[in-house]
Design an enzyme around this catalytic site. Structure first.
Site, mmCIF file in Angstrom:
data_model
loop_
_atom_site.group_PDB
_atom_site.id
_atom_site.type_symbol
_atom_site.label_atom_id
_atom_site.label_comp_id
_atom_site.label_asym_id
_atom_site.label_seq_id
_atom_site.Cartn_x
_atom_site.Cartn_y
_atom_site.Cartn_z
ATOM 1 N NE ARG A 109 -2.615 1.192 3.627
ATOM 2 C CZ ARG A 109 -3.513 1.392 4.605
ATOM 3 N NH1 ARG A 109 -4.754 1.719 4.306
ATOM 4 N NH2 ARG A 109 -3.172 1.270 5.861
ATOM 5 C CG ASP A 120 -3.951 2.901 11.444
ATOM 6 O OD1 ASP A 120 -4.873 3.627 11.855
ATOM 7 O OD2 ASP A 120 -4.088 2.079 10.515
#
Length: 548
Positions: free
Chosen positions: A173, A453
């Site tokens: 990603r 995150d």
């Protein structure tokens, strides 16, 4: 600074690598051929990226002035035409029932690949702080993972890590299109970080993947509209032509993690139909985007983040529409992240597993073809849930989704929940812990039993900004003001100091973080992403970077 040889070589290119020492390992990754390709991608696509970001700002201004997101009228024909579908899905991507996500750190890459999950989504974005060392080391780690040579020795623990015989399928990603890479510039301006991530990963891995009978697979984050999807599709086509490889060598899964994007899923699938294989419910960023997009809409304020789960009607509608849209077009519909961390306490572990089981049973019942976990300790539990639901099938493409029409009103409907002091204080601590870790280079941080995150930290600070901005009345009758926030912020700094100890607190960057968090939470204008103003703090020691 960079070596003289590299400096001479880059003078013939538009891009310049600045402010960093290029050792032998980095020079191999940033080879002349690799930089030539990156330069070609940047030359063709970087300016268009800037135009797309400007369109985002214009769109958000309309939402701030009272407009609500909705399905586009100018693309109605794409949605109405039921004859088209995405290109066939490669065999390697047909069973994705459990995917594990994580950062690009070498030991964690090995552990994730060995976790037993079907897929490992390795993240240069929300799970990794974009320091120069992290971004380049991450590319080296993924190159070594793809060629099977990756290993790691933990000298403190005396433990050696290497790949098992049947590792998870690797998908990378890149960063979102909004994030810059300050160390590679064109005419003094940073390039898009995602172009660096994409180009270097493809260049260094496509031949290895070809030899293994695989394509080069990506997860694409943070898209908001069809035009952004088309930008990526054009990058894919350009890359395949540049290296003379077949169309479809690149395959992408798109995260539907912004509120505007949920209304354009058909259009995004159409734009990327030669390369897209799936869409994913990026639930945490989606909740953040709901707050950000509708931040000026006082009638759509969400409660505390810990009470906003996928059982809420507006999130159920989001999940069901994604499944319905993807399966009608022959693409997979992936479920969202379980951020829980298994506890060593048996009673707490039972509670965690019960919550995860409920969540993943809901996703499998909704028709998702697979789902995400953040910790290897959850892989077996979730695998069993999807094994039981799928039986002998690899996916649920044959399930066409709910027959109920999912309307814009359903997707925009807010939910009820608590708005109390305890929740605000916890959000303050989580944001402080996370941002302090992020500006020191850590993008994935365990906090209070959850793997936090950037997305989950974004929810915390966005909610606080919105509650201050609208003077939300808490459940105990207090009006939430900037002054009250600052009082609790200072008190929670003391709580953090007590939790981490005086030495860790003194050697950390908590006070600096608190100042930034204060500015983000009380400013008149909402910062689109906390990672943009935080980026200057992350890079300041290696580069005199001008903050956005």
């Amino acid at each position: 600074m960079i070596t003289d040889d590299l400096a001479v070589e880059t003078q013939t290119r538009c891009i310049n690598v600045i402010g960093q020492t290029i050792d032998e390992g980095y020079a191999e990754l940033l080879s002349p051929e690799a930089l030539d390709f990156l330069d070609a991608v940047v030359a063709k696509f970087n300016a268009r990226r800037n135009d797309l970001l400007a369109l985002r700002e214009q769109r958000q201004q309309r939402f701030d002035q009272g407009e609500l997101p909705g399905f586009r009228t100018d693309t109605q024909s794409i949605r109405d035409d039921k004859s088209w579908s995405v290109a066939p899905i490669p065999a390697a991507l047909k069973d994705r029932r459990v995917e594990i996500t994580g950062p690009i750190e070498r030991k964690m890459v090995i552990n994730a690949l060995n976790s037993g999950a079907k897929v490992f989504m390795c993240c240069f974005e929300d799970a990794s702080a974009p320091s120069w060392e992290n971004m380049v080391d991450g590319q080296i780690n993924l190159r070594d993972a793809n060629n099977g040579s990756i290993n790691y020795t933990d000298l403190k623990k005396g433990k050696y890590y290497s790949l098992n015989d049947n590792p998870a399928l690797l998908i990378a990603r890149p960063r979102g299109i909004h994030l810059p890479e300050a160390h590679i510039q064109v005419e003094g301006e940073p390039i898009a970080g995602c172009l660096m991530d994409f180009a270097l990963y493809f260049f260094h891995n496509y031949k290895t993947r070809q030899e293994q009978g695989l394509g080069v697979y990506y997860y694409i984050p943070k898209l908001e509209c069809m035009e952004e999807a088309q930008w990526w599709a054009d990058i894919f086509h350009f890359t395949e032509e540049y290296f003379n490889v077949p169309t479809g060598t690149i395959k992408a899964t798109v995260l539907i993690e912004t509120l505007p994007a949920v209304f354009q899923m058909d259009e995004m699938l159409y734009a990327m139909r030669d390369h897209i294989v799936a869409m994913n419910c990026g639930r945490w960023d989606y909740i953040f985007s709901y707050i950000k997009t509708l931040k000026n809409h006082k009638d759509r304020i969400l409660p505390d983040r810990h009470g906003v789960g996928m059982d809420q009607p507006f999130l159920t509608a989001y999940s069901q529409l994604l499944v319905k849209t993807c399966h009608q077009r022959g693409a997979f519909a992936m479920g969202g992240m379980s951020a829980f961390i298994p506890s060593k306490d048996p009673q707490e572990l039972d509670q965690v597993l019960a919550k995860v089981t409920e969540d993943k049973k809901r996703e499998s019942s909704n028709g998702h073809d697979g789902t995400w976990v953040a910790h290897p300790g959850l892989v077996n539990t979730v695998m069993e849930i999807f094994d039981n639901h799928l039986a002998d099938k690899a996916n649920q493409l044959d399930f066409k989704g709910t027959e109920e029409e999912i309307t814009a009103e359903m997707l925009l409907e807010p939910c009820d929940g608590v708005r109390n002091e305890a929740g605000v204080r916890k959000n303050i601590r989580i944001a402080l812990y996370y941002i302090e870790a992020w500006i020191q280079g850590y993008g994935c941080v365990p906090i209070y039993g959850l793997m936090e995150d950037a997305a989950t930290a974004e929810i915390s600070r966005a909610s606080i900004w919105q509650w201050i901005h609208h003077g939300v009345v808490l459940d105990d009758g207090q009006t939430f003001t900037a002054e009250l926030f600052r009082k609790w912020l200072n008190e929670e700094l003391g709580t953090i100091q007590a939790e981490v100890g005086d030495e860790r607190y003194a050697n950390g960057r908590f006070e600096e973080t608190a100042q930034l968090f204060d500015e983000l939470s009380t400013a008149d204008e909402f910062a689109a992403f906390l990672t943009l103003p935080s980026y200057g703090l992350l890079t300041e020691e290696s580069l005199n970077y001008k903050k956005e």
